[in-house]
Scaffold this active site. Structure first.
Site, PDB file in Angstrom:
ATOM      1  N   LYS A 208      -2.531 -19.118   4.347  1.00 39.43           N
ATOM      2  CA  LYS A 208      -3.554 -19.745   5.177  1.00 39.43           C
ATOM      3  C   LYS A 208      -4.010 -18.752   6.246  1.00 39.43           C
ATOM      4  CE  LYS A 208      -1.752 -19.966   8.705  1.00 39.43           C
ATOM      5  NZ  LYS A 208      -1.097 -18.956   9.576  1.00 39.43           N
TER       6      LYS A 208
ATOM      7  N   ARG B 150       0.846  -1.202   0.000  1.00 38.53           N
ATOM      8  CA  ARG B 150       0.000   0.000   0.000  1.00 38.53           C
ATOM      9  C   ARG B 150       0.878   1.248   0.000  1.00 38.53           C
ATOM     10  NH1 ARG B 150      -2.980  -1.338   5.334  1.00 38.53           N
ATOM     11  NH2 ARG B 150      -0.789  -1.817   5.732  1.00 38.53           N
TER      12      ARG B 150
ATOM     13  N   ASP C 234      -4.998 -18.431  13.042  1.00 32.73           N
ATOM     14  CA  ASP C 234      -3.587 -18.189  12.755  1.00 32.73           C
ATOM     15  C   ASP C 234      -2.724 -19.433  12.958  1.00 32.73           C
ATOM     16  OD1 ASP C 234      -2.011 -15.756  11.987  1.00 32.73           O
ATOM     17  OD2 ASP C 234      -0.719 -16.643  13.497  1.00 32.73           O
TER      18      ASP C 234
ATOM     19  N   ARG D 299      -2.235  -7.718  14.382  1.00 30.42           N
ATOM     20  CA  ARG D 299      -2.976  -8.678  13.553  1.00 30.42           C
ATOM     21  C   ARG D 299      -3.471  -9.865  14.380  1.00 30.42           C
ATOM     22  NH1 ARG D 299      -2.118 -13.226  11.082  1.00 30.42           N
ATOM     23  NH2 ARG D 299       0.109 -13.421  11.425  1.00 30.42           N
TER      24      ARG D 299
HETATM   25  N1  LIG Z   1       2.743 -19.800   6.290  1.00 31.46           N
HETATM   26  C1  LIG Z   1       3.254 -19.275   7.381  1.00 31.46           C
HETATM   27  O1  LIG Z   1       4.196 -19.780   7.959  1.00 31.46           O
HETATM   28  C2  LIG Z   1       2.710 -18.006   7.897  1.00 31.46           C
HETATM   29  C3  LIG Z   1       3.368 -17.370   8.926  1.00 31.46           C
HETATM   30  C4  LIG Z   1       2.895 -16.153   9.338  1.00 31.46           C
HETATM   31  C5  LIG Z   1       1.755 -15.624   8.746  1.00 31.46           C
HETATM   32  N2  LIG Z   1       1.113 -16.295   7.768  1.00 31.46           N
HETATM   33  C6  LIG Z   1      -0.087 -15.742   7.143  1.00 31.46           C
HETATM   34  O2  LIG Z   1       0.283 -14.651   6.328  1.00 31.46           O
HETATM   35  C7  LIG Z   1      -0.659 -13.605   6.430  1.00 31.46           C
HETATM   36  C8  LIG Z   1       0.086 -12.329   6.776  1.00 31.46           C
HETATM   37  O3  LIG Z   1       0.733 -12.474   8.014  1.00 31.46           O
HETATM   38  P1  LIG Z   1       1.913 -11.487   8.475  1.00 31.46           P
HETATM   39  O4  LIG Z   1       2.340 -11.947   9.808  1.00 31.46           O
HETATM   40  O5  LIG Z   1       2.911 -11.337   7.413  1.00 31.46           O
HETATM   41  O6  LIG Z   1       1.073 -10.138   8.639  1.00 31.46           O
HETATM   42  P2  LIG Z   1       1.539  -8.635   8.816  1.00 31.46           P
HETATM   43  O7  LIG Z   1       3.013  -8.534   8.743  1.00 31.46           O
HETATM   44  O8  LIG Z   1       0.844  -8.087  10.014  1.00 31.46           O
HETATM   45  O9  LIG Z   1       0.824  -7.944   7.559  1.00 31.46           O
HETATM   46  C9  LIG Z   1       1.122  -8.322   6.260  1.00 31.46           C
HETATM   47  C10 LIG Z   1       0.897  -7.163   5.321  1.00 31.46           C
HETATM   48  O10 LIG Z   1      -0.467  -7.052   4.969  1.00 31.46           O
HETATM   49  C11 LIG Z   1      -0.671  -5.783   4.367  1.00 31.46           C
HETATM   50  N3  LIG Z   1      -1.979  -5.251   4.734  1.00 31.46           N
HETATM   51  C12 LIG Z   1      -3.000  -5.056   3.872  1.00 31.46           C
HETATM   52  N4  LIG Z   1      -4.063  -4.549   4.479  1.00 31.46           N
HETATM   53  C13 LIG Z   1      -3.730  -4.417   5.766  1.00 31.46           C
HETATM   54  C14 LIG Z   1      -4.412  -3.898   6.896  1.00 31.46           C
HETATM   55  N5  LIG Z   1      -5.665  -3.454   6.825  1.00 31.46           N
HETATM   56  N6  LIG Z   1      -3.762  -3.881   8.064  1.00 31.46           N
HETATM   57  C15 LIG Z   1      -2.500  -4.366   8.158  1.00 31.46           C
HETATM   58  N7  LIG Z   1      -1.798  -4.853   7.100  1.00 31.46           N
HETATM   59  C16 LIG Z   1      -2.410  -4.870   5.917  1.00 31.46           C
HETATM   60  C17 LIG Z   1       0.510  -4.927   4.793  1.00 31.46           C
HETATM   61  O11 LIG Z   1       1.341  -4.826   3.655  1.00 31.46           O
HETATM   62  P3  LIG Z   1       1.574  -3.480   2.866  1.00 31.46           P
HETATM   63  O12 LIG Z   1       1.590  -2.385   3.900  1.00 31.46           O
HETATM   64  O13 LIG Z   1       2.893  -3.726   2.247  1.00 31.46           O
HETATM   65  O14 LIG Z   1       0.473  -3.318   1.883  1.00 31.46           O
HETATM   66  C18 LIG Z   1       1.195  -5.769   5.831  1.00 31.46           C
HETATM   67  O15 LIG Z   1       2.574  -5.538   5.908  1.00 31.46           O
HETATM   68  C19 LIG Z   1      -1.691 -14.031   7.467  1.00 31.46           C
HETATM   69  O16 LIG Z   1      -2.875 -14.461   6.845  1.00 31.46           O
HETATM   70  C20 LIG Z   1      -1.042 -15.219   8.191  1.00 31.46           C
HETATM   71  O17 LIG Z   1      -1.943 -16.240   8.562  1.00 31.46           O
HETATM   72  C21 LIG Z   1       1.586 -17.468   7.327  1.00 31.46           C
END
Ligand SMILES: NC(=O)c1ccc[n+]([C@@H]2O[C@H](COP(=O)([O-])OP(=O)(O)OC[C@H]3O[C@@H](n4cnc5c(N)ncnc54)[C@H](OP(=O)(O)O)[C@@H]3O)[C@@H](O)[C@H]2O)c1
Length: 328
Positions: free
Chosen positions: A99, A39, A180, A167
């Site tokens: 996921k 964003r 999560d 989050r």
């Molecule tokens: N597979 C795995 O091992 C694993 C591990 C952790 C998380 N996950 C999954 O990955 C997803 C993201 O997790 P994360 O820990 O990376 O999250 P995060 O760092 O809190 O947020 C990811 C990104 O989402 C974007 N975003 C878009 N709309 C948003 C809003 N309204 N508020 C906050 N951020 C927003 C932002 O990117 P921009 O500012 O760049 O647009 C933010 O940096 C989740 O669904 C989680 O379940 C998977």
């Protein structure tokens, strides 16, 4: 014309998981680090610079218009998975979505339906399923080397920072432990035992209304029970233990990521298998997804739509058992 051999990847959402994913993209031979969409243009640019992507976009909408993007990794909070996935699919981009696939079964159905009508590849990024130690255990159990399964226990717990806007705690971002991390013990039960015939679950909640602890019992035929737990209040072993007639299989801590497997036979022998991982573990799902896309496939034969449907159905059922509702 030469056949395309690499996939131009774009990351949508430059947050925490996106960084780990980008690190592992480097080792995948069929993957090119192409674009980052955030964003914020500055955030996208600094991410691109740090991880070696060619292009940076200051909005998700701009990125999906780039004709050179082949596949998009959706790495935004759960509540934004469906919208972001639909945006990409509508623009003909293949999607690997984090996921949980979406917030509930209706959103998942809509995503699948668009992917099918557009004939575009879509897969839930359930990375655990592609890890060699996890696949080893699935095969070991399928072959009944220790006889049939008697019970399963799996947990996932860590101490979350108590920030109500984060989050993990903020319900407007899909906060709570179940979606999560509870998804991993649930996926263990689903991939090993299939769909249960009955589910009981209890939970505790943060002041924000997001679940802090969730304890689940999945009941199957032949009195087989899976005891599952997620918690954001304590660090737990984060293991999966499968007791069989003639021995026990342990997916050691932390079972959902690159780890080891211990096989304990009832005759007293114990063996621990090391899978010599050298990455964080996301490369396995990426390589699979890339091969599918290059072959022209529109659905994974492994993490297929049926499995994603079952997974979200289980999450929805547990949510209904514990009274966890979201506005979305
Ligand atoms: N597979 C795995 O091992 C694993 C591990 C952790 C998380 N996950 C999954 O990955 C997803 C993201 O997790 P994360 O820990 O990376 O999250 P995060 O760092 O809190 O947020 C990811 C990104 O989402 C974007 N975003 C878009 N709309 C948003 C809003 N309204 N508020 C906050 N951020 C927003 C932002 O990117 P921009 O500012 O760049 O647009 C933010 O940096 C989740 O669904 C989680 O379940 C998977």
């Amino acid at each position: 014309m030469n056949k395309k051999t690499t996939v131009n990847w774009a990351i949508l959402g430059a947050g925490k998981i996106a960084k780990k994913f980008a690190t592992d993209l480097t080792v995948v031979t069929n993957a090119q680090k192409y674009a980052v969409a955030s964003r914020s243009f500055d955030k996208a640019t600094s991410f691109s610079k740090e991880f070696g992507f060619e292009k940076s976009y200051g909005s998700y909408e701009e990125m999906v218009k780039d004709p050179h993007v082949d596949a998009v990794y959706i790495a935004v909070p759960h509540t934004h998975h469906a919208t972001a996935t639909k945006l990409c699919l509508e623009h003909g981009k293949a999607v690997l979505c984090e996921k949980p696939f979406a917030m509930h079964a209706n959103e998942v159905e809509e995503m699948i339906s668009i992917a099918q009508s557009k004939k575009v590849l879509l897969m839930e990024a359930m990375w655990t399923y592609f890890l060699p130690h996890y696949q080893y255990v699935l095969n070991f159990l399928k072959n009944e080397t220790f006889g049939s399964i008697k019970s399963l226990e799996a947990d996932f717990g860590f101490v979350a920072e108590l920030d109500p806007s984060s989050r993990l705690l903020n319900k407007s971002l899909g906060g709570g432990g179940l979606l999560d991390i509870g998804i991993y013990p649930i996926f263990a039960a689903l991939s090993i035992l299939g769909m249960p015939k009955k589910i009981n679950a209890t939970a505790q909640f943060f002041e924000t209304g997001a679940d802090s602890v969730c304890e689940m019992n999945f009941q199957y035929n032949n009195d087989i029970v899976a005891k599952l737990k997620s918690t954001l209040l304590e660090k737990t072993a984060t293991e999966a233990t499968i007791v069989c007639e003639n021995g026990t299989v342990l997916l050691n801590s932390r079972f959902h990521e690159p780890s080891t497997v211990t096989l304990k036979s009832n005759d007293g022998t114990t063996e621990t298998l090391d899978f010599d991982y050298t990455t964080i573990g996301y490369n396995f799902e990426v390589a699979h997804f890339g091969s599918l896309l290059l072959e022209g496939a529109t659905e994974s034969p492994i993490m297929n739509f049926e499995l994603s449907r079952k997974l979200i159905q289980l999450l929805d059922t547990v949510r209904s058992e514990i009274g966890l509702q979201y506005d979305i």
